[in-house]
Design an enzyme around this catalytic site. Structure first.
Site, PDB file in Angstrom:
ATOM      1  N   CYS A  42       0.837  -1.192   0.000  1.00 42.19           N
ATOM      2  CA  CYS A  42       0.000   0.000   0.000  1.00 42.19           C
ATOM      3  C   CYS A  42       0.882   1.255   0.000  1.00 42.19           C
ATOM      4  O   CYS A  42       1.983   1.252   0.547  1.00 42.19           O
ATOM      5  CB  CYS A  42      -0.914   0.016   1.226  1.00 42.19           C
ATOM      6  SG  CYS A  42      -2.069   1.415   1.224  1.00 42.19           S
ATOM      7  N   ASP A  44       0.439   3.756   1.677  1.00 43.64           N
ATOM      8  CA  ASP A  44       0.422   4.313   3.036  1.00 43.64           C
ATOM      9  C   ASP A  44       1.849   4.558   3.551  1.00 43.64           C
ATOM     10  O   ASP A  44       2.697   3.660   3.509  1.00 43.64           O
ATOM     11  CB  ASP A  44      -0.320   3.332   3.962  1.00 43.64           C
ATOM     12  CG  ASP A  44      -0.666   3.963   5.297  1.00 43.64           C
ATOM     13  OD1 ASP A  44       0.262   4.433   5.996  1.00 43.64           O
ATOM     14  OD2 ASP A  44      -1.862   3.982   5.657  1.00 43.64           O
ATOM     15  N   ARG A  46       3.050   4.659   6.320  1.00 45.72           N
ATOM     16  CA  ARG A  46       3.473   3.924   7.513  1.00 45.72           C
ATOM     17  C   ARG A  46       3.922   2.496   7.224  1.00 45.72           C
ATOM     18  O   ARG A  46       4.268   1.765   8.148  1.00 45.72           O
ATOM     19  CB  ARG A  46       2.317   3.907   8.530  1.00 45.72           C
ATOM     20  CG  ARG A  46       1.895   5.287   8.981  1.00 45.72           C
ATOM     21  CD  ARG A  46       0.536   5.264   9.650  1.00 45.72           C
ATOM     22  NE  ARG A  46      -0.534   4.879   8.729  1.00 45.72           N
ATOM     23  CZ  ARG A  46      -1.831   4.754   9.070  1.00 45.72           C
ATOM     24  NH1 ARG A  46      -2.182   4.974  10.320  1.00 45.72           N
ATOM     25  NH2 ARG A  46      -2.728   4.416   8.176  1.00 45.72           N
ATOM     26  N   HIS A  98      -2.330  -4.041   4.967  1.00 48.81           N
ATOM     27  CA  HIS A  98      -2.166  -3.631   6.365  1.00 48.81           C
ATOM     28  C   HIS A  98      -3.516  -3.327   6.988  1.00 48.81           C
ATOM     29  O   HIS A  98      -4.398  -2.761   6.326  1.00 48.81           O
ATOM     30  CB  HIS A  98      -1.224  -2.425   6.485  1.00 48.81           C
ATOM     31  CG  HIS A  98      -1.765  -1.161   5.880  1.00 48.81           C
ATOM     32  ND1 HIS A  98      -2.305  -0.145   6.650  1.00 48.81           N
ATOM     33  CD2 HIS A  98      -1.865  -0.752   4.596  1.00 48.81           C
ATOM     34  CE1 HIS A  98      -2.701   0.831   5.841  1.00 48.81           C
ATOM     35  NE2 HIS A  98      -2.451   0.493   4.601  1.00 48.81           N
ATOM     36  N   CYS A 101      -6.199   0.000   6.741  1.00 46.19           N
ATOM     37  CA  CYS A 101      -5.949   0.567   5.405  1.00 46.19           C
ATOM     38  C   CYS A 101      -7.090   1.512   5.001  1.00 46.19           C
ATOM     39  O   CYS A 101      -8.260   1.109   4.934  1.00 46.19           O
ATOM     40  CB  CYS A 101      -5.824  -0.550   4.383  1.00 46.19           C
ATOM     41  SG  CYS A 101      -5.425   0.042   2.727  1.00 46.19           S
TER      42      CYS A 101
HETATM   43 CO    CO Z   1      -3.468   1.210   2.946  1.00 46.93          CO
END
Ligand code: CO
Length: 211
Positions: A42, A44, A46, A98, A101
């Site tokens: 992803c 993302d 993090r 994750h 998400c």
């Molecule tokens: Co995500």
């Protein structure tokens, strides 16, 4: 890190630290890459592939998008996967989702996210495939967590549907594809146990004959 200046200063610091530990680091890496892994994760911020696995630059070829999707009309992703398996000859492809998400969460709702809707439709399709199981989970957080997992499982299947991956399997056992989920809460990765290196779990219409 808040400003562009800080990022560039951070880069300088990283170069100094790296050279202190390993003076040959850049000389070696600049000669080429031979990663064993392709990571589909992803976007993302993090969930950075290298950091969370304790890996070093040069070890993981990476493709990231919203909700770690394998979309068969995505020429960016397909080009990355093709190069990874045909040229780099990676041994493993990891789809890593994750919990928490935002893309998966958005796909569970009836909100209109504008342009993003088109991408989210692929995730909504995964919900529809597993509607009975997901709708039976009354606790919303648990349903969300399970949706994240099922989305990863479907992306692993979607990798096995790709014709040039099936072509690789005619010649050998690689690449192996894996489905993982990362927890933002404790930093741990969970293997969903759906690893595959054949097309045998797929419906018959997806199986190519090849040769
Ligand atoms: Co995500």
């Amino acid at each position: 890190m808040e400003t562009i200046k800080e990022l560039l200063a951070g880069n300088n610091q990283w170069v100094r630290n790296t050279l202190k530990v390993n003076p040959d680091f850049f000389d070696k890496l600049s000669q080429g890459q031979k990663p064993q892994f392709l990571w589909i994760g992803c976007s993302d911020s993090r969930v950075p592939a290298t950091e969370i696995t304790g890996a070093v630059p040069g070890s993981i070829f990476v493709q990231r998008n919203i909700a770690n999707m394998v979309v068969h009309t995505d020429t960016n992703l397909l080009s990355v996967v093709h190069y990874a398996v045909k040229v780099l000859k990676v041994k493993h492809i990891i789809v890593c989702g994750h919990y928490g998400c935002g893309g998966v969460k958005a796909a569970m709702t009836n909100e209109d996210y504008g342009f993003l809707n088109n991408w989210l439709l692929h995730i909504k399709d995964v919900y529809r495939m597993h509607e009975n199981e997901l709708d039976a989970i009354k606790d919303e957080q648990k349903r969300f967590d399970r949706f994240v997992e099922l989305n990863v499982v479907e992306q692993v299947h979607d990798l096995t549907k790709i014709s040039f991956i099936q072509e690789c399997w005619k010649e050998g056992e690689f690449p192996q594809v894996h489905g993982w989920v990362y927890s933002l809460k404790d930093g741990l990765i969970r293997d969903l146990g759906v690893s595959a290196n054949s097309n045998k779990s797929l419906g018959h219409v997806y199986k190519y004959k090849h040769g």
